[in-house]
Design a protein around this motif. Structure first.
Motif, mmCIF file in Angstrom:
data_model
loop_
_atom_site.group_PDB
_atom_site.id
_atom_site.type_symbol
_atom_site.label_atom_id
_atom_site.label_comp_id
_atom_site.label_asym_id
_atom_site.label_seq_id
_atom_site.Cartn_x
_atom_site.Cartn_y
_atom_site.Cartn_z
ATOM 1 N N VAL A 1 22.128 -18.548 1.784
ATOM 2 C CA VAL A 1 23.356 -18.130 2.033
ATOM 3 C C VAL A 1 23.085 -18.150 3.516
ATOM 4 C CG1 VAL A 1 25.183 -17.695 0.742
ATOM 5 C CG2 VAL A 1 23.469 -16.044 1.931
ATOM 6 N N GLY A 2 21.989 -17.799 4.208
ATOM 7 C CA GLY A 2 21.496 -17.933 5.450
ATOM 8 C C GLY A 2 21.924 -16.284 5.745
ATOM 9 N N VAL A 3 21.483 -15.941 5.712
ATOM 10 C CA VAL A 3 21.915 -14.205 6.252
ATOM 11 C C VAL A 3 20.793 -12.909 5.946
ATOM 12 C CG1 VAL A 3 23.734 -13.854 6.092
ATOM 13 C CG2 VAL A 3 23.342 -12.895 3.705
ATOM 14 N N ALA B 1 32.125 -14.777 2.821
ATOM 15 C CA ALA B 1 32.108 -14.881 1.280
ATOM 16 C C ALA B 1 32.050 -16.504 0.737
ATOM 17 C CB ALA B 1 33.712 -14.686 1.568
ATOM 18 N N LEU B 2 32.686 -17.881 1.354
ATOM 19 C CA LEU B 2 32.655 -18.516 0.664
ATOM 20 C C LEU B 2 31.438 -19.680 0.421
ATOM 21 C CD1 LEU B 2 35.808 -20.245 3.273
ATOM 22 C CD2 LEU B 2 35.897 -20.485 0.784
ATOM 23 N N LYS B 3 30.653 -18.811 0.959
ATOM 24 C CA LYS B 3 29.175 -19.491 0.813
ATOM 25 C C LYS B 3 28.469 -18.880 -0.582
ATOM 26 C CE LYS B 3 27.850 -20.082 5.683
ATOM 27 N NZ LYS B 3 26.281 -20.339 7.250
ATOM 28 N N PHE C 1 27.662 -19.208 -6.278
ATOM 29 C CA PHE C 1 27.779 -18.287 -7.441
ATOM 30 C C PHE C 1 28.840 -19.798 -8.910
ATOM 31 C CE2 PHE C 1 27.220 -13.723 -6.294
ATOM 32 C CZ PHE C 1 26.099 -13.764 -6.834
ATOM 33 N N GLY C 2 29.282 -20.296 -7.639
ATOM 34 C CA GLY C 2 29.751 -21.867 -8.651
ATOM 35 C C GLY C 2 30.725 -21.594 -8.724
ATOM 36 N N THR C 3 32.175 -20.315 -8.130
ATOM 37 C CA THR C 3 32.617 -19.402 -8.396
ATOM 38 C C THR C 3 33.836 -20.098 -7.335
ATOM 39 O OG1 THR C 3 34.257 -17.451 -9.409
ATOM 40 C CG2 THR C 3 32.429 -17.353 -8.099
ATOM 41 N N THR C 4 34.911 -18.722 -6.920
ATOM 42 C CA THR C 4 35.678 -18.336 -6.125
ATOM 43 C C THR C 4 35.368 -17.279 -5.217
ATOM 44 O OG1 THR C 4 36.999 -17.507 -7.454
ATOM 45 C CG2 THR C 4 37.281 -19.705 -7.713
ATOM 46 N N VAL C 5 35.841 -17.553 -3.861
ATOM 47 C CA VAL C 5 36.560 -15.872 -3.577
ATOM 48 C C VAL C 5 36.940 -14.687 -4.108
ATOM 49 C CG1 VAL C 5 36.537 -15.058 -1.002
ATOM 50 C CG2 VAL C 5 35.516 -17.177 -1.608
ATOM 51 N N ASP C 6 37.928 -15.679 -4.518
ATOM 52 C CA ASP C 6 38.851 -14.429 -5.456
ATOM 53 C C ASP C 6 38.258 -14.132 -7.062
ATOM 54 O OD1 ASP C 6 41.931 -14.849 -4.100
ATOM 55 O OD2 ASP C 6 40.818 -16.553 -4.008
ATOM 56 N N GLU C 7 37.194 -14.165 -7.179
ATOM 57 C CA GLU C 7 36.550 -13.685 -8.461
ATOM 58 C C GLU C 7 35.552 -12.973 -8.284
ATOM 59 O OE1 GLU C 7 36.134 -14.337 -11.962
ATOM 60 O OE2 GLU C 7 38.043 -16.071 -11.705
ATOM 61 N N ILE C 8 35.313 -12.879 -6.659
ATOM 62 C CA ILE C 8 33.884 -11.623 -6.268
ATOM 63 C C ILE C 8 34.462 -10.498 -5.016
ATOM 64 C CG2 ILE C 8 31.662 -11.951 -5.149
ATOM 65 C CD1 ILE C 8 31.611 -14.921 -5.557
ATOM 66 N N PHE C 9 35.371 -11.057 -4.986
ATOM 67 C CA PHE C 9 35.779 -9.874 -3.746
ATOM 68 C C PHE C 9 37.437 -9.832 -3.924
ATOM 69 C CE2 PHE C 9 32.670 -11.852 -1.569
ATOM 70 C CZ PHE C 9 31.704 -11.041 -1.765
ATOM 71 N N ALA C 10 38.331 -8.552 -3.566
ATOM 72 C CA ALA C 10 39.283 -8.770 -4.413
ATOM 73 C C ALA C 10 39.987 -6.378 -4.013
ATOM 74 C CB ALA C 10 39.925 -8.086 -5.720
ATOM 75 N N LEU C 11 41.311 -7.602 -3.634
ATOM 76 C CA LEU C 11 42.017 -5.932 -2.091
ATOM 77 C C LEU C 11 41.959 -4.902 -3.467
ATOM 78 C CD1 LEU C 11 44.819 -7.468 -1.797
ATOM 79 C CD2 LEU C 11 43.052 -7.509 -0.079
ATOM 80 N N ALA C 12 41.670 -3.811 -2.391
ATOM 81 C CA ALA C 12 41.869 -2.131 -3.396
ATOM 82 C C ALA C 12 43.511 -1.456 -2.997
ATOM 83 C CB ALA C 12 40.724 -1.365 -3.034
ATOM 84 N N GLU C 13 43.325 -0.996 -3.964
ATOM 85 C CA GLU C 13 44.770 -0.480 -3.412
ATOM 86 C C GLU C 13 45.406 0.456 -2.110
ATOM 87 O OE1 GLU C 13 43.123 0.821 -6.121
ATOM 88 O OE2 GLU C 13 43.526 -0.303 -7.222
ATOM 89 N N GLU D 1 42.807 -21.146 -1.734
ATOM 90 C CA GLU D 1 43.128 -22.195 -1.633
ATOM 91 C C GLU D 1 43.472 -22.567 0.730
ATOM 92 O OE1 GLU D 1 45.438 -24.916 -3.027
ATOM 93 O OE2 GLU D 1 44.384 -23.939 -4.699
ATOM 94 N N ILE D 2 43.582 -21.442 0.879
ATOM 95 C CA ILE D 2 43.501 -21.171 2.380
ATOM 96 C C ILE D 2 42.589 -21.513 3.136
ATOM 97 C CG2 ILE D 2 44.368 -20.062 4.283
ATOM 98 C CD1 ILE D 2 46.746 -18.350 2.171
ATOM 99 N N PHE D 3 41.411 -21.379 3.399
ATOM 100 C CA PHE D 3 39.950 -21.275 3.899
ATOM 101 C C PHE D 3 39.045 -22.051 2.739
ATOM 102 C CE2 PHE D 3 42.255 -17.109 4.712
ATOM 103 C CZ PHE D 3 42.350 -17.634 5.976
ATOM 104 N N ALA D 4 38.772 -23.055 2.958
ATOM 105 C CA ALA D 4 37.753 -24.084 2.209
ATOM 106 C C ALA D 4 36.440 -24.197 3.723
ATOM 107 C CB ALA D 4 38.160 -25.257 2.074
ATOM 108 N N LEU D 5 35.353 -24.377 3.300
ATOM 109 C CA LEU D 5 33.943 -24.889 3.868
ATOM 110 C C LEU D 5 34.059 -25.794 4.631
ATOM 111 C CD1 LEU D 5 31.236 -23.580 1.514
ATOM 112 C CD2 LEU D 5 31.681 -22.535 3.578
ATOM 113 N N ALA D 6 33.571 -26.776 5.256
ATOM 114 C CA ALA D 6 32.909 -27.374 6.128
ATOM 115 C C ALA D 6 31.816 -28.181 6.204
ATOM 116 C CB ALA D 6 33.719 -27.358 7.513
#
Lengths: 68, 68
Positions: free
Chosen positions: A23-25, A45-47, A52-64, B58-63
């Motif tokens: 991911v270049g970091v 996060a998108l990278k 991982f072949g998945t979505t940002v929402d699968e990996i990161f989630a809001l905490a309370e 759905e809102i953000f995507a890689l370019a």
DNA sequence: TCTAAAAGACAAATAAACTTTACTTTTATG
DNA sequence: CATAAAAGTAAAGTTTATTTGTCTTTTAGA
């Protein structure tokens, strides 16, 4: 904010250093994100999700506590 | 990185200021993200997605240029 | 158990997000 | 057209992500 980076890495069997390279970091950046030391940019996060072949929402989630 | 903030706001019929207030940032922050001036944190992206009842992806995507 | 790879940690420096303030331009509507 | 709300812009300042370097600790395997 919670994340499942460690689990995803385990699934794909790649190291922090390998993920960082893809991911270049730096390795420390991945490590710091993984242990919740800091919040990555949406671009990173998108990278990561792409690698991982998945979505940002699968990996990161809001905490309370994120809304306070 | 591309985003569909403007479209999502239009769907929900809310202003930049209203969205800013809901997610706890300034109006200028929302404006700057919307016009691509800067990349939000993943935490902010998650909050925005939550407010819109959708996902970060759905809102953000890689370019294409994001990988160079 | 020994060793090497991987992961965790820390500090200083830099880059970028985000805030605040304030002003201009656009857009919708009377 | 007039006017007000919404959106765009910009600069200075603060906070936080990210880098680089280095060192310690953990983990896996011979």
């Amino acid at each position: 904010m919670k994340n499942s980076l460690k689990v995803e890495r385990a699934k794909q069997n790649i190291t922090q250093a390998e993920l960082a390279e893809k991911v270049g970091v730096s390795r420390q950046t991945i490590n710091s994100i993984e242990i919740g030391k800091f919040v990555p940019s949406t671009l990173l996060a998108l990278k990561i999700a792409f690698v991982f072949g998945t979505t940002v929402d699968e990996i990161f989630a809001l905490a309370e506590t994120d809304w306070t």
